[in-house]
Design a protein around this motif. Sequence first.
Motif, PDB file in Angstrom:
ATOM      1  N   HIS A  68       0.807  -1.224   0.000  1.00 36.01           N
ATOM      2  CA  HIS A  68       0.000   0.000   0.000  1.00 36.01           C
ATOM      3  C   HIS A  68       0.843   1.278   0.000  1.00 36.01           C
ATOM      4  N   GLN A  69       2.072   1.196   0.476  1.00 38.24           N
ATOM      5  CA  GLN A  69       2.904   2.387   0.498  1.00 38.24           C
ATOM      6  C   GLN A  69       3.501   2.737  -0.865  1.00 38.24           C
ATOM      7  N   THR A  70       3.479   1.812  -1.791  1.00 43.32           N
ATOM      8  CA  THR A  70       4.041   2.064  -3.125  1.00 43.32           C
ATOM      9  C   THR A  70       2.987   2.056  -4.223  1.00 43.32           C
ATOM     10  N   GLU A  71       1.769   1.603  -3.918  1.00 38.49           N
ATOM     11  CA  GLU A  71       0.709   1.541  -4.932  1.00 38.49           C
ATOM     12  C   GLU A  71       0.050   2.910  -5.081  1.00 38.49           C
ATOM     13  N   GLU A  72       0.811   3.867  -5.586  1.00 41.33           N
ATOM     14  CA  GLU A  72       0.298   5.235  -5.694  1.00 41.33           C
ATOM     15  C   GLU A  72      -0.743   5.385  -6.802  1.00 41.33           C
ATOM     16  N   LEU A  73      -0.704   4.535  -7.806  1.00 42.35           N
ATOM     17  CA  LEU A  73      -1.634   4.660  -8.915  1.00 42.35           C
ATOM     18  C   LEU A  73      -2.989   4.028  -8.637  1.00 42.35           C
ATOM     19  N   ASN A  74      -3.108   3.290  -7.577  1.00 47.85           N
ATOM     20  CA  ASN A  74      -4.354   2.571  -7.316  1.00 47.85           C
ATOM     21  C   ASN A  74      -5.524   3.536  -7.053  1.00 47.85           C
ATOM     22  N   ILE A  75      -5.316   4.511  -6.178  1.00 44.24           N
ATOM     23  CA  ILE A  75      -6.319   5.534  -5.903  1.00 44.24           C
ATOM     24  C   ILE A  75      -5.636   6.903  -5.936  1.00 44.24           C
ATOM     25  N   TYR A  76      -6.461   7.939  -5.983  1.00 43.72           N
ATOM     26  CA  TYR A  76      -5.910   9.296  -5.964  1.00 43.72           C
ATOM     27  C   TYR A  76      -5.358   9.586  -4.569  1.00 43.72           C
ATOM     28  N   VAL A  77      -4.158  10.093  -4.504  1.00 39.07           N
ATOM     29  CA  VAL A  77      -3.523  10.358  -3.209  1.00 39.07           C
ATOM     30  C   VAL A  77      -3.634  11.835  -2.816  1.00 39.07           C
ATOM     31  N   ARG A  78      -3.996  12.685  -3.752  1.00 41.71           N
ATOM     32  CA  ARG A  78      -4.123  14.110  -3.436  1.00 41.71           C
ATOM     33  C   ARG A  78      -5.476  14.384  -2.793  1.00 41.71           C
ATOM     34  N   GLY A  79      -5.501  15.198  -1.742  1.00 42.55           N
ATOM     35  CA  GLY A  79      -6.749  15.570  -1.091  1.00 42.55           C
ATOM     36  C   GLY A  79      -7.540  16.566  -1.912  1.00 42.55           C
ATOM     37  N   CYS A  80      -8.873  16.542  -1.753  1.00 46.53           N
ATOM     38  CA  CYS A  80      -9.735  17.432  -2.543  1.00 46.53           C
ATOM     39  C   CYS A  80      -9.605  18.890  -2.114  1.00 46.53           C
ATOM     40  N   ARG A  81      -9.245  19.127  -0.855  1.00 45.45           N
ATOM     41  CA  ARG A  81      -9.065  20.514  -0.417  1.00 45.45           C
ATOM     42  C   ARG A  81      -7.923  21.161  -1.192  1.00 45.45           C
ATOM     43  N   GLU A  82      -6.803  20.456  -1.287  1.00 47.56           N
ATOM     44  CA  GLU A  82      -5.664  20.980  -2.041  1.00 47.56           C
ATOM     45  C   GLU A  82      -6.024  21.196  -3.505  1.00 47.56           C
ATOM     46  N   ALA A  83      -6.751  20.245  -4.078  1.00 44.35           N
ATOM     47  CA  ALA A  83      -7.122  20.353  -5.491  1.00 44.35           C
ATOM     48  C   ALA A  83      -8.037  21.554  -5.739  1.00 44.35           C
ATOM     49  N   LEU A  84      -9.027  21.749  -4.857  1.00 41.76           N
ATOM     50  CA  LEU A  84      -9.967  22.849  -5.036  1.00 41.76           C
ATOM     51  C   LEU A  84      -9.317  24.207  -4.766  1.00 41.76           C
ATOM     52  N   VAL A  85      -8.450  24.273  -3.758  1.00 40.66           N
ATOM     53  CA  VAL A  85      -7.749  25.525  -3.476  1.00 40.66           C
ATOM     54  C   VAL A  85      -6.880  25.923  -4.672  1.00 40.66           C
ATOM     55  N   ASN A  86      -6.166  24.965  -5.239  1.00 44.74           N
ATOM     56  CA  ASN A  86      -5.339  25.258  -6.412  1.00 44.74           C
ATOM     57  C   ASN A  86      -6.179  25.717  -7.596  1.00 44.74           C
ATOM     58  N   TYR A  87      -7.340  25.078  -7.762  1.00 41.88           N
ATOM     59  CA  TYR A  87      -8.219  25.425  -8.888  1.00 41.88           C
ATOM     60  C   TYR A  87      -8.770  26.845  -8.729  1.00 41.88           C
ATOM     61  N   TYR A  88      -9.333  27.126  -7.558  1.00 39.98           N
ATOM     62  CA  TYR A  88      -9.970  28.427  -7.356  1.00 39.98           C
ATOM     63  C   TYR A  88      -8.945  29.558  -7.264  1.00 39.98           C
ATOM     64  N   MET A  89      -7.799  29.303  -6.653  1.00 39.36           N
ATOM     65  CA  MET A  89      -6.785  30.346  -6.588  1.00 39.36           C
ATOM     66  C   MET A  89      -6.210  30.635  -7.968  1.00 39.36           C
ATOM     67  N   GLY A  90      -6.059  29.593  -8.783  1.00 45.46           N
ATOM     68  CA  GLY A  90      -5.623  29.815 -10.157  1.00 45.46           C
ATOM     69  C   GLY A  90      -6.632  30.649 -10.929  1.00 45.46           C
ATOM     70  N   LEU A  91      -7.934  30.360 -10.700  1.00 42.80           N
ATOM     71  CA  LEU A  91      -8.994  31.110 -11.373  1.00 42.80           C
ATOM     72  C   LEU A  91      -9.016  32.563 -10.900  1.00 42.80           C
ATOM     73  N   MET A  92      -8.929  32.762  -9.573  1.00 45.52           N
ATOM     74  CA  MET A  92      -8.984  34.129  -9.036  1.00 45.52           C
ATOM     75  C   MET A  92      -7.738  34.931  -9.385  1.00 45.52           C
ATOM     76  N   ASN A  93      -6.589  34.283  -9.417  1.00 43.77           N
ATOM     77  CA  ASN A  93      -5.365  34.999  -9.796  1.00 43.77           C
ATOM     78  C   ASN A  93      -5.405  35.447 -11.252  1.00 43.77           C
ATOM     79  N   THR A  94      -5.961  34.592 -12.107  1.00 40.97           N
ATOM     80  CA  THR A  94      -6.103  34.963 -13.523  1.00 40.97           C
ATOM     81  C   THR A  94      -7.075  36.122 -13.672  1.00 40.97           C
ATOM     82  N   ILE A  95      -8.209  36.029 -12.968  1.00 39.21           N
ATOM     83  CA  ILE A  95      -9.192  37.110 -13.008  1.00 39.21           C
ATOM     84  C   ILE A  95      -8.596  38.389 -12.416  1.00 39.21           C
TER      85      ILE A  95
END
Length: 345
Positions: A238-265
Amino acid sequence: MVVMKMKFPFEKRVKLAQGLWLLSWLATVAGALTFTLGCILKTELRRRAEVMDNTEIHAVPNTLMVVGLASLGINYFAGRICQDALDAARFPRWKNLLKPYFAVACFFTALMLLAVVMSYAMKGNLEASLKIGLKNGIRFYKDTDTPGRCFQKQTIDWLQMDFQCCGNTDFRDWFEVQWVSNRYLDFSSKEVKDRVKSNVDGRYLLDGVPFSCCNPSSPRPCIQFQLTNNTAHYNYEHQTEELNIYVRGCREALVNYYMGLMNTIGAGVLSVFMLQSSVLVSLRLLQTSMEAVAGQENTEVETEGYLLEKGVKETVMEYMDPVLKFFMLNQVADGPAEGATTAPA
């Protein structure tokens, strides 16, 4: 001290008026664009409202929409003023309106700059809002039969698949909540009974994640359950099977998405702010240069224009004095009424 003093021959005033007329209509289009950007950001935030805890972040799109609409009116009148600028008979009708016009225009232009600053500075509020919102979303994932939460599962599943993320901070967040509804648990099963009894709160917890956490790029069929048990699956670590499931949290993903959008705007609105400031500066120079020819038959004389007749501090106080006097008069008027006593009969 006069600020930004310049000489304006007749030809230069004509070119300034013509260029400013074109610039004002360009700024009008930019104002409509600012309003549109605010609407886009507002829509994107509302799409994820179920995983956000508060509405403070909506201050950014709300401000953009307000200044966008205000910019339409400000630049429309700027265009009208430019049309009358070279007519000595028509320009004086704007004389009493220009001072409040500049005050309102400067206020909304400063508000536009504030919206740019806010778009870069709201990361902390956004992250705090998503942290609590996603935590509640995961917690209510199983409540598909509860009014008001019927679509929570669907929202979280689509979110994890769209943003290729899992959980709040990471996939282990699913280990801490019961995300399988009791409706789909067989309580006659010994395994289910043992899991429920082993938990202090009587919840059915397992080291597994929903199907939406599965990574389609994985070379093997997705392993959703017993993720931390290497012996439960063949050729699994389980410590090496990184491709099995998504390892990134949704908070990080959403913060990056919205901050990228707001910075562009924010970068786009900053360009609009600079354009709007150019309109106001040019209009001020045109106004002061035209005041020198008011009432003269020969309008082709050379005049002087300036940005501020006095220093910045003196000009600010000149605008603030009427406001301060208004509040002081109200305080004086209220004072005797509060301390008045009734004379004896």
